[in-house]
Design a protein around this motif. Structure first.
Motif, PDB file in Angstrom:
ATOM      1  N   ALA A  26      -1.127  -4.760  -6.884  1.00  0.00           N
ATOM      2  CA  ALA A  26      -2.088  -3.794  -6.354  1.00  0.00           C
ATOM      3  C   ALA A  26      -1.439  -2.425  -6.263  1.00  0.00           C
ATOM      4  CB  ALA A  26      -2.562  -4.231  -4.968  1.00  0.00           C
ATOM      5  N   ALA A  28      -2.658   1.783  -4.865  1.00  0.00           N
ATOM      6  CA  ALA A  28      -3.707   2.624  -4.294  1.00  0.00           C
ATOM      7  C   ALA A  28      -3.180   4.028  -4.067  1.00  0.00           C
ATOM      8  CB  ALA A  28      -4.200   2.045  -2.973  1.00  0.00           C
ATOM      9  N   VAL A  30      -3.765   7.002  -1.349  1.00  0.00           N
ATOM     10  CA  VAL A  30      -4.242   7.101   0.027  1.00  0.00           C
ATOM     11  C   VAL A  30      -4.001   8.520   0.519  1.00  0.00           C
ATOM     12  CG1 VAL A  30      -3.812   6.232   2.360  1.00  0.00           C
ATOM     13  CG2 VAL A  30      -3.657   4.688   0.408  1.00  0.00           C
ATOM     14  N   PRO A  36      -8.746   5.786   1.892  1.00  0.00           N
ATOM     15  CA  PRO A  36      -8.472   5.303   0.533  1.00  0.00           C
ATOM     16  C   PRO A  36      -9.160   6.208  -0.489  1.00  0.00           C
ATOM     17  CG  PRO A  36     -10.067   3.883   1.629  1.00  0.00           C
ATOM     18  CD  PRO A  36      -9.647   4.921   2.632  1.00  0.00           C
ATOM     19  N   TYR A  39      -8.089   2.763  -5.939  1.00  0.00           N
ATOM     20  CA  TYR A  39      -7.210   1.593  -5.959  1.00  0.00           C
ATOM     21  C   TYR A  39      -7.535   0.693  -7.133  1.00  0.00           C
ATOM     22  CZ  TYR A  39     -10.890  -1.461  -4.102  1.00  0.00           C
ATOM     23  OH  TYR A  39     -12.042  -2.174  -3.939  1.00  0.00           O
ATOM     24  N   PHE A  45      -7.703  -7.360  -1.701  1.00  0.00           N
ATOM     25  CA  PHE A  45      -7.134  -6.076  -1.286  1.00  0.00           C
ATOM     26  C   PHE A  45      -8.190  -5.331  -0.501  1.00  0.00           C
ATOM     27  CE2 PHE A  45      -5.813  -1.667  -2.194  1.00  0.00           C
ATOM     28  CZ  PHE A  45      -4.441  -1.766  -1.984  1.00  0.00           C
ATOM     29  N   ARG A  46      -7.878  -4.962   0.714  1.00  0.00           N
ATOM     30  CA  ARG A  46      -8.831  -4.255   1.563  1.00  0.00           C
ATOM     31  C   ARG A  46      -8.369  -2.805   1.693  1.00  0.00           C
ATOM     32  NH1 ARG A  46     -10.210  -8.268   6.309  1.00  0.00           N
ATOM     33  NH2 ARG A  46     -11.926  -6.823   6.585  1.00  0.00           N
ATOM     34  N   PRO A  47      -8.869  -1.922   0.840  1.00  0.00           N
ATOM     35  CA  PRO A  47      -8.346  -0.558   0.752  1.00  0.00           C
ATOM     36  C   PRO A  47      -8.395   0.231   2.055  1.00  0.00           C
ATOM     37  CG  PRO A  47     -10.368  -0.782  -0.540  1.00  0.00           C
ATOM     38  CD  PRO A  47      -9.986  -2.151  -0.083  1.00  0.00           C
ATOM     39  N   GLU A  48      -9.437  -0.001   2.879  1.00  0.00           N
ATOM     40  CA  GLU A  48      -9.501   0.783   4.126  1.00  0.00           C
ATOM     41  C   GLU A  48      -8.358   0.426   5.061  1.00  0.00           C
ATOM     42  OE1 GLU A  48     -11.782  -2.314   3.743  1.00  0.00           O
ATOM     43  OE2 GLU A  48     -12.540  -0.831   2.359  1.00  0.00           O
ATOM     44  N   ALA A  51      -4.993   1.641   3.498  1.00  0.00           N
ATOM     45  CA  ALA A  51      -4.891   3.098   3.634  1.00  0.00           C
ATOM     46  C   ALA A  51      -4.478   3.500   5.047  1.00  0.00           C
ATOM     47  CB  ALA A  51      -6.216   3.756   3.256  1.00  0.00           C
TER      48      ALA A  51
END
Length: 121
Positions: A26, A28, A30, A36, A39, A45-48, A51
């Motif tokens: 992964a 991203a 940020v 975020p 990504y 994968f939980r971008p929030e 981030a």
């Protein structure tokens, strides 16, 4: 103009992901405030959350650097128990954060990141 920035970041992380030849699970981009931007992930994968955590890590590291009277930092590599690495790089007032596969070729990943994030790729 903002969408161009997002497109640029999306292209950047896509290029890094492909160039790392499978060593990254992964990656991203940020913002410093924990938003975020873009990504790409081959895993859940939980971008929030990533981030927000990345911004907190970046802020904590900056505070320690300041206490040590150093100027700044360029990169952070954190080895996880499963032998993967969390990598964080400063990039144009943002963070680039990545998660490697276990036992990665970290030298190769660092060369790719340096090339793309310095604008030489």
């Amino acid at each position: 103009m903002m969408s161009t920035t997002y497109e640029t970041f999306n292209m950047l992380i896509e290029n890094i992901m492909v160039s790392c030849r499978g060593w990254l699970d992964a990656i991203a981009v940020v913002s410093e405030d924990g938003t975020p931007i873009a990504y790409n992930a081959n895993i859940d994968f939980r971008p929030e959350f990533i981030a927000a955590a990345t911004a907190a890590i970046g802020g904590a590291i900056s505070a320690v650097i300041e206490l040590l009277n150093a100027k700044s930092y360029e990169k952070v590599d954190i080895q996880l128990q499963d032998k993967r690495y969390l990598i964080i790089r400063s990039y144009k007032s943002h963070y680039v954060v990545g998660l490697t596969k276990p036992h990665p070729n970290l030298g190769f990943i660092n060369l790719i990141l340096e090339a793309y994030l310095s604008g030489r790729a």
